[in-house]
Design a protein around this motif. Structure first.
Motif, PDB file in Angstrom:
ATOM      1  N   ASP A 255       0.826  -1.212   0.000  1.00 23.05           N
ATOM      2  CA  ASP A 255       0.000   0.000   0.000  1.00 23.05           C
ATOM      3  C   ASP A 255       0.860   1.262   0.000  1.00 23.05           C
ATOM      4  N   GLY A 256       2.173   1.083  -0.071  1.00 23.72           N
ATOM      5  CA  GLY A 256       3.074   2.242  -0.093  1.00 23.72           C
ATOM      6  C   GLY A 256       3.535   2.659   1.292  1.00 23.72           C
ATOM      7  N   SER A 257       2.936   2.087   2.330  1.00 23.06           N
ATOM      8  CA  SER A 257       3.349   2.430   3.692  1.00 23.06           C
ATOM      9  C   SER A 257       4.750   1.894   3.968  1.00 23.06           C
ATOM     10  N   MET A 258       5.522   2.664   4.714  1.00 21.34           N
ATOM     11  CA  MET A 258       6.876   2.220   5.065  1.00 21.34           C
ATOM     12  C   MET A 258       7.018   2.144   6.574  1.00 21.34           C
ATOM     13  N   LYS A 259       7.723   1.119   7.026  1.00 20.06           N
ATOM     14  CA  LYS A 259       8.052   0.998   8.446  1.00 20.06           C
ATOM     15  C   LYS A 259       9.567   0.977   8.572  1.00 20.06           C
ATOM     16  N   ALA A 260      10.064   1.737   9.560  1.00 15.98           N
ATOM     17  CA  ALA A 260      11.503   1.734   9.823  1.00 15.98           C
ATOM     18  C   ALA A 260      11.718   1.339  11.271  1.00 15.98           C
ATOM     19  N   GLN A 261      12.844   0.745  11.558  1.00 18.38           N
ATOM     20  CA  GLN A 261      13.212   0.489  12.944  1.00 18.38           C
ATOM     21  C   GLN A 261      14.414   1.366  13.240  1.00 18.38           C
ATOM     22  N   MET A 262      14.393   2.065  14.367  1.00 25.00           N
ATOM     23  CA  MET A 262      15.490   2.980  14.662  1.00 25.00           C
ATOM     24  C   MET A 262      15.929   2.912  16.112  1.00 25.00           C
ATOM     25  N   GLY A 263      17.053   3.518  16.388  1.00 29.65           N
ATOM     26  CA  GLY A 263      17.607   3.546  17.736  1.00 29.65           C
ATOM     27  C   GLY A 263      19.094   3.847  17.648  1.00 29.65           C
ATOM     28  N   LEU A 264      19.714   4.064  18.805  1.00 28.26           N
ATOM     29  CA  LEU A 264      21.160   4.286  18.795  1.00 28.26           C
ATOM     30  C   LEU A 264      21.848   3.006  18.330  1.00 28.26           C
ATOM     31  N   PRO A 265      22.967   3.148  17.598  1.00 25.73           N
ATOM     32  CA  PRO A 265      23.651   1.938  17.153  1.00 25.73           C
ATOM     33  C   PRO A 265      24.269   1.186  18.333  1.00 25.73           C
TER      34      PRO A 265
END
Ligand code: NAD
Ligand code: MG
Length: 385
Positions: A255-265
């Motif tokens: 559907d074009g939606s994007m999910k990202a996972q983030m945080g300090l390395p």
């Protein structure tokens, strides 16, 4: 009380291995450390064994067996030596999960043995999937074994997919820091030194993966790793340079939606998640502060100056044993660079020459991968002479 998860760490003295031990020591009620192994670093292996009291230790370097045996003579610990021992110790009934934190092709055979024995895999050793992804994923499926990614990008994709496993992936973006030489063109890369290449801007890792990060081979290997872990085609996998290493990777759905996972390395997070999925355990690690990172930036990878990334895409296209050949050539090339035998740019050149020279075996069996690895090393060493 629920049973503790029995853990084997292959490569416990390395960057991932030592961080995994830190994670386990934070949650003594959840994990039982059963097996630790090292290549050559007997001193650290002995220190770890005395501290963590595993059931079994393996020193791969057989010359150091006596040293380890004597140092642990007062302990109730089984001690083995040699690379074949890795294949046996992972089969122990005490072990539930095998964390593959050893480096390079050496991870392949013990991982196969662990899967055949029905052990879940926490996979740091990406080379195993690069060399023989088709075989490994097929075996895991047959045995009902899960492969949990430890590599931060793949852990990010995996975390984005929780609750979405029934939804089709349109594409994924693997983020790349760009390494210490981001922005340099081919002529500026000619004379970069080993010391410069070993200085990664955001992560502290073993020497081989640090050089792979500087040449972008690491991202190439990760593209192939992602193909097998998430059952994707090459056209569904994109690489985007993100120098801050805060967004660890992204999934784009239909559907074009994007999910990202983030945080300090911090590799302890993906290591921990691979061992505790689907649960998350509390940590006291520093939290991300948006004001410390007012700008998250993105750019295209420079595929002309850093040729390894394209070599990996080509290997993926061709299928068969080409990726295995590329991996073996690269292991020889990185070793040669670390020993001052070739220059930085010659790493990708050697990889390309070996890849072009050696035969591709389509629909390979295990023996074909073993042969392709040996032939590629032979060819690479010939070209180095
Ligand atoms: P490292 O060099 O720090 O440690 C490697 C470990 O494996 C050591 O314990 C060493 O004794 C052992 N070992 C090395 N060669 C061996 C051999 N031939 N036989 C048996 N044991 C051997 O490496 P690392 O940085 O911890 O990386 C381990 C794996 O994890 C690699 O495949 C790497 O690509 C992957 N990985 C590492 C990181 C990281 O942050 N370090 C991140 C993502 C993925
Ligand atoms: Mg990675």
């Amino acid at each position: 009380m629920t049973k503790k998860t029995g853990i084997a760490i292959l490569g416990s003295t390395g960057s991932i291995g030592t961080q995994a031990l830190e994670v386990l020591s934070m949650y003594p009620d959840s994990f039982e450390l059963e097996v630790i192994t090292a290549g050559k670093n007997a001193d650290l292996l002995i220190e770890q064994a005395l501290k963590f009291k595993p059931n079994t230790v393996v020193i791969t370097d057989e010359n150091q067996y006596i040293k380890v045996k004597q140092a642990l003579s007062q302990e109730d610990i089984h001690i083995y030596a040699g690379s074949e021992a890795l294949c046996q110790v992972v089969e122990s009934t005490l072990v539930d999960v095998v964390l593959t934190a050893l480096v390079g092709y050496a991870g392949l055979k013990p991982t196969i043995h662990a899967i055949l024995a029905g052990k879940n895999i926490a996979l740091a050793n990406k080379e195993t999937l690069v060399v023989a992804g088709e075989l490994i994923t097929k075996l895991a499926k047959e045995k009902g074994v899960n492969i949990y990614p430890v590599d931060s990008e793949h852990s990010a994709i995996f975390q984005c997919l929780v609750g979405e496993f029934h939804n089709k992936i349109e594409k994924i973006y693997l983020t790349a820091s760009g390494g210490p030489f981001r922005g340099l063109r081919t002529d500026q890369l000619k004379n970069v030194s080993r010391e410069q290449a070993l200085k990664h801007p955001n992560w502290s890792m073993g020497a081989k993966i640090t050089i792979d990060s500087a040449t972008l081979m690491n991202k190439g290997l990760e593209v192939i790793e992602a193909k097998w872990l998430f059952n994707l085609s090459a056209s569904q996998i994109d690489v985007i340079v993100h120098p801050q290493s805060i967004i660890h990777s992204l999934v784009q759905f239909e559907d074009g939606s994007m999910k990202a996972q983030m945080g300090l390395p911090d590799m302890k997070l993906p290591i921990q998640y691979a061992l505790t999925y689907p649960n998350r355990l509390h940590t006291n690690y520093p939290r991300f502060n948006f004001m410390d990172y007012p700008q998250l930036t993105f750019e295209k990878p420079d595929r002309d100056s850093f040729k390894n990334l394209d070599l990996a895409y080509k290997a993926m296209d061709k299928q068969g044993t080409v990726a295995c050949t590329l991996n073996a050539a690269n292991e020889v090339a990185v070793d040669a660079f670390l020993n001052d035998r070739i220059s930085f740019l010659e790493i990708a050149q050697l990889n390309e020459d070996v890849m072009n020279a050696n035969k591709n075996i389509l629909t390979p069996e295990l023996e074909d991968f073993i042969a392709a690895d040996a032939l590629a090393r032979e060819k690479a060493n010939d070209l180095l002479r």
